[in-house]
Motif scaffolding. Sequence first.
Motif, PDB file in Angstrom:
ATOM      1  N   MET A   1       0.844  -1.189   0.000  1.00  0.00           N
ATOM      2  CA  MET A   1       0.000   0.000   0.000  1.00  0.00           C
ATOM      3  C   MET A   1       0.873   1.229   0.000  1.00  0.00           C
ATOM      4  N   ARG A   2       0.643   2.114  -1.010  1.00  0.00           N
ATOM      5  CA  ARG A   2       1.523   3.255  -1.186  1.00  0.00           C
ATOM      6  C   ARG A   2       1.089   4.450  -0.369  1.00  0.00           C
ATOM      7  N   ALA A   3      -0.167   4.578  -0.009  1.00  0.00           N
ATOM      8  CA  ALA A   3      -0.634   5.789   0.637  1.00  0.00           C
ATOM      9  C   ALA A   3      -0.076   5.938   2.028  1.00  0.00           C
ATOM     10  N   ILE A   4       0.248   4.857   2.624  1.00  0.00           N
ATOM     11  CA  ILE A   4       0.796   4.916   3.973  1.00  0.00           C
ATOM     12  C   ILE A   4       2.214   4.358   3.943  1.00  0.00           C
ATOM     13  N   SER A   5       3.048   5.007   4.671  1.00  0.00           N
ATOM     14  CA  SER A   5       4.443   4.597   4.700  1.00  0.00           C
ATOM     15  C   SER A   5       4.575   3.191   5.260  1.00  0.00           C
ATOM     16  N   LEU A   6       5.632   2.505   4.811  1.00  0.00           N
ATOM     17  CA  LEU A   6       5.936   1.160   5.274  1.00  0.00           C
ATOM     18  C   LEU A   6       7.085   1.244   6.270  1.00  0.00           C
ATOM     19  N   PHE A   7       6.968   0.525   7.367  1.00  0.00           N
ATOM     20  CA  PHE A   7       7.945   0.678   8.444  1.00  0.00           C
ATOM     21  C   PHE A   7       8.424  -0.674   8.965  1.00  0.00           C
ATOM     22  N   LEU A   8       9.649  -0.762   9.458  1.00  0.00           N
ATOM     23  CA  LEU A   8      10.279  -1.993   9.931  1.00  0.00           C
ATOM     24  C   LEU A   8      10.990  -1.754  11.266  1.00  0.00           C
ATOM     25  N   LEU A   9      11.235  -2.761  12.083  1.00  0.00           N
ATOM     26  CA  LEU A   9      11.807  -2.602  13.424  1.00  0.00           C
ATOM     27  C   LEU A   9      13.324  -2.721  13.430  1.00  0.00           C
ATOM     28  N   PRO A 132      -2.585 -15.016   9.828  1.00  0.00           N
ATOM     29  CA  PRO A 132      -1.175 -15.398   9.993  1.00  0.00           C
ATOM     30  C   PRO A 132      -0.277 -14.512   9.144  1.00  0.00           C
ATOM     31  N   ALA A 133       0.855 -14.119   9.709  1.00  0.00           N
ATOM     32  CA  ALA A 133       1.768 -13.215   9.017  1.00  0.00           C
ATOM     33  C   ALA A 133       3.205 -13.676   9.190  1.00  0.00           C
ATOM     34  N   VAL A 134       4.054 -13.284   8.253  1.00  0.00           N
ATOM     35  CA  VAL A 134       5.495 -13.526   8.293  1.00  0.00           C
ATOM     36  C   VAL A 134       6.174 -12.216   8.679  1.00  0.00           C
ATOM     37  N   VAL A 135       7.120 -12.274   9.628  1.00  0.00           N
ATOM     38  CA  VAL A 135       7.801 -11.084  10.113  1.00  0.00           C
ATOM     39  C   VAL A 135       9.160 -10.956   9.437  1.00  0.00           C
ATOM     40  N   LEU A 136       9.390  -9.822   8.797  1.00  0.00           N
ATOM     41  CA  LEU A 136      10.678  -9.512   8.194  1.00  0.00           C
ATOM     42  C   LEU A 136      11.330  -8.372   8.959  1.00  0.00           C
ATOM     43  N   THR A 137      12.642  -8.458   9.160  1.00  0.00           N
ATOM     44  CA  THR A 137      13.383  -7.345   9.746  1.00  0.00           C
ATOM     45  C   THR A 137      14.404  -6.838   8.739  1.00  0.00           C
ATOM     46  N   VAL A 138      14.591  -5.534   8.732  1.00  0.00           N
ATOM     47  CA  VAL A 138      15.549  -4.868   7.860  1.00  0.00           C
ATOM     48  C   VAL A 138      16.384  -3.956   8.759  1.00  0.00           C
ATOM     49  N   THR A 139      17.628  -4.356   8.988  1.00  0.00           N
ATOM     50  CA  THR A 139      18.486  -3.667   9.951  1.00  0.00           C
ATOM     51  C   THR A 139      19.551  -2.862   9.221  1.00  0.00           C
ATOM     52  N   PRO A 140      19.661  -1.553   9.468  1.00  0.00           N
ATOM     53  CA  PRO A 140      20.662  -0.737   8.768  1.00  0.00           C
ATOM     54  C   PRO A 140      22.079  -1.132   9.163  1.00  0.00           C
ATOM     55  N   LEU A 150       8.480  -5.584   9.172  1.00  0.00           N
ATOM     56  CA  LEU A 150       7.290  -5.756   8.350  1.00  0.00           C
ATOM     57  C   LEU A 150       6.590  -7.051   8.715  1.00  0.00           C
ATOM     58  N   HIS A 151       5.262  -7.007   8.834  1.00  0.00           N
ATOM     59  CA  HIS A 151       4.441  -8.198   9.011  1.00  0.00           C
ATOM     60  C   HIS A 151       3.616  -8.371   7.740  1.00  0.00           C
ATOM     61  N   LEU A 152       3.924  -9.399   6.949  1.00  0.00           N
ATOM     62  CA  LEU A 152       3.263  -9.615   5.672  1.00  0.00           C
ATOM     63  C   LEU A 152       2.265 -10.754   5.783  1.00  0.00           C
ATOM     64  N   ASP A 153       1.093 -10.542   5.206  1.00  0.00           N
ATOM     65  CA  ASP A 153       0.051 -11.558   5.187  1.00  0.00           C
ATOM     66  C   ASP A 153       0.581 -12.815   4.489  1.00  0.00           C
ATOM     67  N   ARG A 154       0.501 -13.960   5.168  1.00  0.00           N
ATOM     68  CA  ARG A 154       1.076 -15.182   4.595  1.00  0.00           C
ATOM     69  C   ARG A 154       0.329 -15.605   3.336  1.00  0.00           C
ATOM     70  N   GLU A 155      -0.966 -15.347   3.275  1.00  0.00           N
ATOM     71  CA  GLU A 155      -1.751 -15.785   2.120  1.00  0.00           C
ATOM     72  C   GLU A 155      -1.517 -14.902   0.897  1.00  0.00           C
ATOM     73  N   THR A 156      -1.543 -13.571   1.070  1.00  0.00           N
ATOM     74  CA  THR A 156      -1.499 -12.660  -0.068  1.00  0.00           C
ATOM     75  C   THR A 156      -0.148 -11.978  -0.263  1.00  0.00           C
ATOM     76  N   GLY A 157       0.687 -11.901   0.776  1.00  0.00           N
ATOM     77  CA  GLY A 157       1.941 -11.162   0.711  1.00  0.00           C
ATOM     78  C   GLY A 157       1.794  -9.682   0.990  1.00  0.00           C
ATOM     79  N   LEU A 158       0.570  -9.213   1.228  1.00  0.00           N
ATOM     80  CA  LEU A 158       0.334  -7.792   1.472  1.00  0.00           C
ATOM     81  C   LEU A 158       0.754  -7.394   2.886  1.00  0.00           C
ATOM     82  N   LEU A 159       1.074  -6.115   3.068  1.00  0.00           N
ATOM     83  CA  LEU A 159       1.508  -5.599   4.362  1.00  0.00           C
ATOM     84  C   LEU A 159       0.335  -5.471   5.319  1.00  0.00           C
ATOM     85  N   LEU A 160       0.470  -6.066   6.521  1.00  0.00           N
ATOM     86  CA  LEU A 160      -0.554  -5.972   7.554  1.00  0.00           C
ATOM     87  C   LEU A 160      -0.133  -5.080   8.714  1.00  0.00           C
TER      88      LEU A 160
END
Length: 315
Positions: A1-9, A132-140, A150-160
Motif C-alpha cells: 500500500m503506497r498511501a501509507i508509509s511502510l515501516f520496519l523494526l 497469519p503473518a510472516v515477520v521480516l526485519t531490515v536492519t541498517p 514488516l508483518h506480511l500476510d502469509r496468504e497474499t503477501g500484502l503488508l498488515l
Amino acid sequence: MRAISLFLLLGSWLATPVHATEARDWLLRMVEAERTQSFQGSFIYQRSGSFSTHRIWHGVDAEGQVRERLLQLDGPVQEVLRVNGRAQCVKGALADQVAADQSWPAREFNPEQLKDWYELRVAGESRVAGRPAVVLTVTPRDQHRYGFELHLDRETGLLLKSLLLNEKGQLLERFQFSTFDPGQPDEGDLRAGADCKPLQAVEVAKGKPDNWRSEWLPPGFNLSNVLERKSPISKELVACLVYGDGLARFSVFLEPLRGAAVEDARSQLGPTVAVSKRMSTEDGDVMVTVVGEIPLGTAERVALSMRSGPAQNTP
C-alpha cells in the motif's frame, strides 16, 4: 500500500544468506501484491504521539489499473483518491502533502539495491487482524538510516503491520490493520466523496543537474531526480534534488532568498526531519532545506555539504 508509509523494526539480528534470500523473496512478493491484488480494511496509524484510524479500499481492475481510496475515520475528515499511484482528489489537510503531478509520498522497495545497506531476515511468525503473518526485519548497516519491521500476510503477501524505530529503539511510526479483507471492493467504495476536491496542477519541470552538487552523501544514496518548481509563497524558482538508497529517500530544496530575513531551523515529526541552512553563493544567499526520513544528524550533514556548481548526474 503506497498511501501509507511502510515501516520496519530496528534489530540486532544477523541475516544468514538463507534468511536474506528468503526475506528478499518476501519483499518482492509484497511489491508485486500491491500492484496486482485488491483488498480493503481498517488500520491504525501512530506517529509522534498522535493516533488515528483509517479505512482503505484498494481495487485492481482487469486492465491492471489500481484505484485506491483512503478515508480518515476520526478527527477532521480527510480523504484521498489515487489512480495508479497518483492523487486525483484530496479533502482536508492532506491537500498540503500531495500534488496533482506527483505520486503519493511512499517508500520504494528495491530488494536488490537495499541489501548492500541493510541486513534482511525472516524473523518469525505473527498474527495481525486475525491473519497469519510472516515477520521480516531490515536492519541498517550504519547510523544514516532507520531500521524496520514488516508483518506480511502469509496468504497474499500484502503488508498488515509495520513499525519503525530509531537507533535508540524509540518508536517513530506504527501502521497496523485491525480488519483486513482480501478481494475486490464494491465500485461505490472506490468513488471519492462529493467534497473531495480535484488537485490543481503544479508547475514542475526537470531541473538543471549542473546547478548544484553535494560534497557528502550517506553511503548508498544516489541522486534519482532533479526538479524545479515555483514556491507557492515566494514565487521563486526552487531546485529540488531527490536521493534514495532503495528504501529511504530524502529531498534537498534550494531556494534563492533575495534578501529575505530567514533563520536556520531543524524539526522532526516521527521519522520525517526538516533541516534548513542559509548558504552564501556568488548569486546571493540560498536557503538549503533537507526533508526526508533519515536521522536528524545525517540531514544536517547533507545540508552543510551542498555547494553551487556541477552536480552528480541523474541515473
